[in-house]
Scaffold this active site. Structure first.
Site: not given
Length: 357
Positions: A218, A226, A271-272, A275
């Site tokens: 992307h 997937g 979680h992200e 980051h």
């Protein structure tokens, strides 16, 4: 002083460049994570294939398909030498050193072999951010980790960060309202412990944090793979990009979503966001910054390790008290179980190895 009625060309150029998608050359997705298997084919394969083939392999072992393990370690930042051949099936000295490093990095027992716990961890769905970061910062028994250089949002404290959702890259089996409520809860977890306020904006192009669901390659150099395998990824400050794999079965309520491979959206969002704030992966299994999350598991409460790590970057929310977090930090970690449950992604990894033999 009067401003010109027509914006200067330089300003228009800045606006144009700011809204361009971050196209980059993609590094190859893991070969073992390229197939999207259905639950049925994965179930059939589970009974057909001996997924224990790698179990307890160690230095000197030659196991057919071991190269996929090497490719896993290379992808996630453990085997970094450009001269090392990841295509053979020999358990050599460099792989042994890598396994030891992986075990120590993720809080596993250090054995130097692919034991039960290590192999289970390799097979678990996880965040796509590589584990290689700066050295753990020891704080009592905690081990929070930063990105190299310890980046953070360089704004005056207290600060406000805006977030927006891509109008072109969303999923439609969950309502927009449910997705927004889920992310609001996820942001509030971090907001409650640091002097940072997160505010949703409709102006996606100028949002500090940009959220979207994407499939395959992307344009950011980190293609998705997937179902299961890599669930999502985000980037260190001040990038602000938070991407989720559109191929996953995302859930906001496990009572409604019955799929065996459903992934809790709020858990991954929490979680992200860690980051985005500057935290790398933690070796503490109970921390939300631990890299893996099993299907149908909810893990949304910050551990003391998460809290101490983010507060070391931004300071403390004046209304926060550690006593409110003690219970969640000492509770059992549901994301790391004792059963050996290979993911669909792991099945495709091993199947690909067999087909190529």
């Amino acid at each position: 002083m009067l401003l010109p009625s027509t914006p200067p060309l330089s300003l228009l150029l800045i606006i144009f460049l700011h809204n361009l998608p971050p196209y980059m050359e993609a590094r190859p997705a893991p070969e073992f994570a390229s197939k999207q298997l259905t639950e049925t084919t994965a179930s059939n394969y589970y009974h057909y294939h001996d997924h224990n083939r790698f179990l307890n392999s160690r230095r000197g072992s030659h196991v057919s398909g071991l190269s996929v393990i090497k490719k896993y370690f290379h992808y996630f930042g453990y085997l970094t030498s450009q001269d090392y051949d990841v295509s053979d099936d020999m358990f050599d000295a460099p792989l042994e050193s890598t396994v030891i490093y992986y075990q120590s990095k993720l809080g596993l027992q250090v054995t130097g072999k692919l034991d039960f716990d290590t192999l289970s961890q390799i097979l678990a769905p996880r965040c796509g951010v590589p584990d290689a970061g700066s050295s753990p910062t020891l704080h009592a028994t905690k081990n929070y980790v930063y990105f190299p250089g310890k980046p953070r949002w360089a704004r005056p404290i207290p600060m406000t960060l805006t977030y927006g959702f891509s109008p072109d890259n969303m999923i439609h089996y969950l309502s927009s309202s449910d997705i927004r409520k889920t992310f609001k809860r996820a942001f509030s977890k971090w907001e409650s412990v640091i002097p940072v306020r997160f505010v949703e904006t409709d102006d996606y192009g100028f949002a500090d944090i940009k959220i979207g669901f994407y499939a395959g390659d992307h344009g950011d150099g980190e293609p998705f793979d997937g179902v299961l395998g890599i669930l999502a990824h985000s980037f260190s400050p001040e990038s602000g990009r938070l991407h989720l794999d559109a191929a996953e079965t995302w859930a906001v309520d496990f009572e409604v979503e019955k799929s065996k491979v459903a992934i809790d959206l709020e858990s991954v969002a929490v979680h992200e966001i860690g980051h985005l704030l500057g935290l790398a992966h933690s070796p503490v299994k109970g921390a939300v910054m631990y890299p893996s999350l099993k299907p149908r598991v909810k893990k949304v409460d910050l551990s003391l390790d998460d809290i101490q790590g983010v507060q070391s970057l931004y300071g403390t929310n004046p209304n926060f008290t550690f006593s409110s977090s003690l219970e969640s930090d000492t509770s059992a970690n549901p994301a790391v179980g004792s059963r050996f449950e290979p993911s669909l992604w792991a099945m495709s990894m091993l199947l690909a190895a067999c087909v190529c033999m």
